[in-house]
Structures are given as structure tokens and as C-alpha cells.
Scaffold this active site. Sequence first.
Site: not given
Length: 574
Positions: A439, A447, A456, A482
Site C-alpha cells: 500500500d 489526500n 485518485d 490505497e
Amino acid sequence: MEDKGNVNELTVEIKRLRQIIEGTNIGTWEWNVQTGETRFNERWAQILGYTLDEISPINIDTWLNLAHPDDLAESERLLNEHFKGRSPFYHCEARMKHKDGRWVWVRDHGRVVTRNQDGSPEWIVGSHMDITQEKTEQIAAERLNKIASSVPGLIYEFEMDDEGKMSFPYASPGIMGIYGVTPNEAKECVDNVFSKVHRADVAFLNQTILHSAKTLEPWNAEYRVIINGHTRWVTGFARPERVENGIRWYGLIVDSTESKKVSLQLEESQQRLEQAQTLAHLGHWEANSGTGELYWSPQIFEIFGFEPDKFAPSTKAFYDAVHPDDRGIVNASEEQAKLTGIHDVEHRIIRPDGSIRWVHEYAHVTPQDDDDTNLILIGTVQDVTEKKELELKLIEQSNTDALTQIFNRRYAMAFMQKQFSPARRRSNDNIEGTVISFDIDHFKHVNDTYGHAVGDKALMLLARNVEDILRQDDIFARMGGEEFMIILSSSKLSDGLNLAERVRKLVESIEIPTRSGFIHITVTLAVASYSKSDLSIEDFYIRLDDGLYKGKRAGRNRVVPVIDELNEFNDKSL
């Protein structure tokens, strides 16, 4: 001294006027209506791509020769209106021929400044302003409105910001027929529209909008509206896109009342018509399994792409048309039909032009001999390509992550369950497989700092770049948020570690664009091979998670091998 002061003031005023004219970038003209004498400034000529010298000598014919013939009559009418004192100014929008051959739109504005003793106009002065861009956009908008007005139903643009506030920035005149409101009423207040939705369908409609906003999947809904006490069915379709502060949809809503009535009637009578529909509008066939004889109705020739006068149906010719990969299921269905009396199968066919179609065969089986070796099959065949392709597409979509377009968690877990199930491992002790779980490090910070749109973009760039270095048989999936997974069938732990390090370096090199420049991300990866000591997929997944946590605690941006200590897994290449 007083006269000298007046002259200075006049000079300043003239200079100021010239500066204003130059600042507004307009062309000026003067015309003596009686003599035809004209005076243009340099900008007047520049609008048309000329210099004054190029169009000299200048007179009224200069303007007439450059004006669009179709605009002269209206220009003359408006001039006469002004000359007669019926309008305070002459104002006209007209086209003029540019030096390069195209037509330029100008806004022509003027006023009579002197008249003769008999009141007839003498000098008129005015200006030209280039409005080509404005006029082009106006014409395009008018054309769009005409098209929108001619389309049955409502063409619209709908927005919902991140706080849930909704609006209709644009709605075609067709909104009156759908919701009973004008475009301006819809634009002023979205409640003017949603108040017309049938109370029983409000929750459903809101749910479809929110789902489309969340997934960015196309919005599609059928619901009722009530206008002046009358209930109508409408069907809408729209494609969403993420904008800076929310979601925007572009779509079409049409009145589907009549088709819905038909649909409801069909649903009510479906049971009564089911048997008749089996044979109606379908190709009919009859086959003799013993002799190989086959009869086709004309519709089947069309489905299979054969010309009736050039093709003789037979069971062999039929099997030749069946897709090679599907012949097994067709044979199996026929064998099963000997026991059940029903032949029911969907399969592909290859037409003479090479195109592949899906068909559904349904038939009853009747034995002709006492030993059941000679069977007669009487049934129908229907082209179900569109339905089957939609079916396959829905299956694909259910297994695909909407954002990254790689596999999703559902597919990855199902694949592992099937590939490395205890039953399969018991039947084959040599099954090998390695899984990489990873991840993005500190993804919440990305974010929170740059926004979810950048987040994104990071996910999509990661997926695209990593997918490029994988083998065709490798399974790459987004497990959620993620978190990602790569399943390497028939691979050792050392292979997985090598690939994981390649992935780590690759991700570290990806440049992610933001408003303030490019940023980079890193990943932490755990690599483990399946072991006999893994009693279930869940046990194996827990080992992978432990490896990830170990990598996080060790500082992130690293590859962690997960060794099964209970089984003392040994890879000599490590």
C-alpha cells in the site's frame, strides 16, 4: 489669452479622444452622405487585414465593395431610419470581407453630426468594432438551442457540489414537457424540478444520483413525475465527471410513459405468453441425430449468416459453425437431453464473415427407436449476442475497480480461494504461488494536502505503471483504498521479491502532477509464498498483513519477505 487657453483645452480634448479610440481598439469612419467622401482610421482597415494605403483611394464604394451583399439591404434600411430621425443612432451588425477571404463580423455604430439647410443628412460619423468571436459564439449557441429544442425530451447539465447542493446550469426547452417548468425556473431553484418527482420515487432517485456521484458510473433511472395531477414515467441517462468542487452530469431525460405502459402490460401477461414467446419470432429447426438431417427456418439462415440457396443445412455443417471452444458444452447438453428430454444451451457461432455471435438453443428431444440411439430434436434458436455481451460486461465490471481499471478485491480473493484452496493443494503438492501485498505510504497526507483528485490520479498512475511491468498471467488488484495486491501463480518467493523491488523503485519514480508541481509517493511491500501450513486464505492474508505492518514499523518504502517459520520455507535463491 482666452482664445489660446481654449485652443489648448481643445488640443487636450482631441488627444484624449484619440487615446480613448486607440484604447478601445475600434475603427472609426466619417461619411459625407451628399458627396460620398469618406475617412477611415488605420484600425478600420486593420480589422479587415489591410492598411489604409492598400485600400486607397477611399470612398463610400470601398465600404460597399467589402460588405456582405446579404447585409446591405438591412444596413441601408437602418441608415434611412436614422436619417429620417426615427432612431437616435445608426446601429447594425454586418459581415465584411477580410483580406484572407473570410467574413468578419463588425458592430457598425454611427450618428449624423451635420445636416444641410433642408434637413438632409450631411456628415455621419461612426465606429467599427470586430465582434467575430462574439458572433461566432452567439451563432453556435443559437444552433445548439435549435438542436436541443428539436430533440425529444430534456437535454441538461446537472451539478452537485461536495456539500450536496444541486443545480441545473443548463436545461433545454424540453424540460417543460418533462417537469412542467421553464429552463429559467429550473436554473433558479432545483426544488422546482425535484418537487415534481413522485413521492414514492424520491428516495430511489436520490440514491441513483448519489451512487453515480460516488462511483462516477453513468446515471440511469426510470421514475415517475406528476404534472398538473397527471403521472408520467420518464427515463434518464447521464455521464458524470468530477469537477473542482463536485460532480457534473451531462444527460438526456425522455418521456417513457407509453413504453412503460407496454412494459407493465408485458409483465402482467408474461406467464400466459411464456410458452408462445418461446416459439414466436425465433428460428425453428429440426434435427435427426441418426441421419444427420437438419431443417432450418429462414430466420436461422440469417442468424448464422448463410444464404439459403447456397447452403445445405446438416448436423455436421452446424457443428462446423459452432465455436471450437463451445463444441464440448453443446455435445454435453445433447447427451443430457437424452436423460431429461430438454436441450437448453447458450454458445457461440462463427459466421462465414468471421464475426462471432451468441445463440440460445432450446429443444425437446423425442426418441425414434427403442434403443434411443436415433433422436429427433425440435426446437428454436435465438441470437442473444447483445444480451450475452451485456452479461459478460457486467461480470467484468463486477470484477474491475472503477477508478484504476484493474481487478478489485472481490476478484482477487476469489482467484486465491480457487487457485490455492486446500482441496487443490492436496491433489497437487507442487502448486507454487507468491503474493505481493503493498500500500501507499502516508496516502492520507496526500489526500489531505493536495485533495482527493490528486489522490485518485496517484492511484491511477500507480496502477497503469505497475501493470505495464507484469506478465499477462499475473493478477493485479486494488484491494481497497490505497492497498494493492499482485498474485504470481507458479512463482517462487525469490521471484516475488525481485518483482516487489522493481515495483518499489518504479512507484518511487512516478511523477504525480499537482497545482504546486510534481510530487512522489512510496510503497511498502510484503511478499509471501503459499505454504502447506496455511490452513486457509485468511491465514495467509494475515501473514501478509503482518509483513506490511513490519515494513511500516521499520520505516516504510521497503520490501519485506514473509517467511513461514512453521514450515521453515526455504528458497535457496534467497
